[in-house]
Design a protein around this motif. Sequence first.
Motif, PDB file in Angstrom:
ATOM      1  N   ASP A  76      53.510  35.259  39.728  1.00 37.21           N
ATOM      2  CA  ASP A  76      52.552  34.568  40.607  1.00 37.21           C
ATOM      3  C   ASP A  76      51.604  35.566  41.262  1.00 37.21           C
ATOM      4  N   GLN A  77      52.166  36.625  41.810  1.00 35.89           N
ATOM      5  CA  GLN A  77      51.345  37.637  42.476  1.00 35.89           C
ATOM      6  C   GLN A  77      50.414  38.331  41.484  1.00 35.89           C
ATOM      7  N   ASP A  80      47.455  36.184  40.532  1.00 30.42           N
ATOM      8  CA  ASP A  80      46.439  36.206  41.602  1.00 30.42           C
ATOM      9  C   ASP A  80      45.570  37.450  41.502  1.00 30.42           C
ATOM     10  N   TYR A  83      43.212  37.250  38.487  1.00 33.48           N
ATOM     11  CA  TYR A  83      42.115  36.318  38.749  1.00 33.48           C
ATOM     12  C   TYR A  83      41.059  36.967  39.646  1.00 33.48           C
ATOM     13  N   LYS A  84      41.507  37.652  40.692  1.00 32.80           N
ATOM     14  CA  LYS A  84      40.561  38.288  41.614  1.00 32.80           C
ATOM     15  C   LYS A  84      39.793  39.430  40.957  1.00 32.80           C
ATOM     16  N   SER A 102      46.653  31.226  38.453  1.00 30.06           N
ATOM     17  CA  SER A 102      45.737  31.489  39.555  1.00 30.06           C
ATOM     18  C   SER A 102      44.321  31.194  39.077  1.00 30.06           C
ATOM     19  N   LYS A 106      47.181  24.743  40.348  1.00 33.65           N
ATOM     20  CA  LYS A 106      48.526  24.999  39.813  1.00 33.65           C
ATOM     21  C   LYS A 106      49.190  23.732  39.309  1.00 33.65           C
TER      22      LYS A 106
END
Length: 196
Positions: A76-77, A80, A83-84, A102, A106
Amino acid sequence: MFAGSKTVSSERNDYIMKATGIVRRIDDLGRVVIPKEIRRTMRIREGTPLEIYTSVDGEVIFRKYSPVGEISGTADQYADVLYKVGGMPTVICDRDHVIAASGIQKKEVLERRVSSSLEDLIEQRKSLYRTADGVKMNPIEGVDRFAVACAPIMADGDVNGAVIMLSDKENSAVDEKTKALVEAAAMYFGKQMEDV
């Protein structure tokens, strides 16, 4: 609840156990054959790892084991971060389902099955990087997005899933930065699974 079914709890999920009406005997070596129809429906192939659970009621439950699912918090992290940095929706899946996402709702993708196209791609241990005129591959069943970049997650010589960046635009093509991000993420998860 289904007739003839029980609710079974495990550490990670609550699910319904449904009777199939199929009975198999254990042979003299302790083996039992999982019927072909169940193997096909559940996408169980030769070499698929199965986790075995037992209950106090004497039930023996086989469940497909997902090494990627074991590190879903990290996934999950990492999704993220991808994606960023990459600017495209990112999903991380095991061999069957999306386990992290991400940049996309979801609830739209989590726990959805991977498409047969993606399953074939990762089974062949291949990566996919879309060019402007390249063929589109939809990696998730029921989700109208195509893969821009996809790299298989390998650990101890086994394919365990994939890291995928999805397109928001009709003509998105992968650049070298995106390719490097996806490959690095796949290598990272492979290393995480080997170190566990």
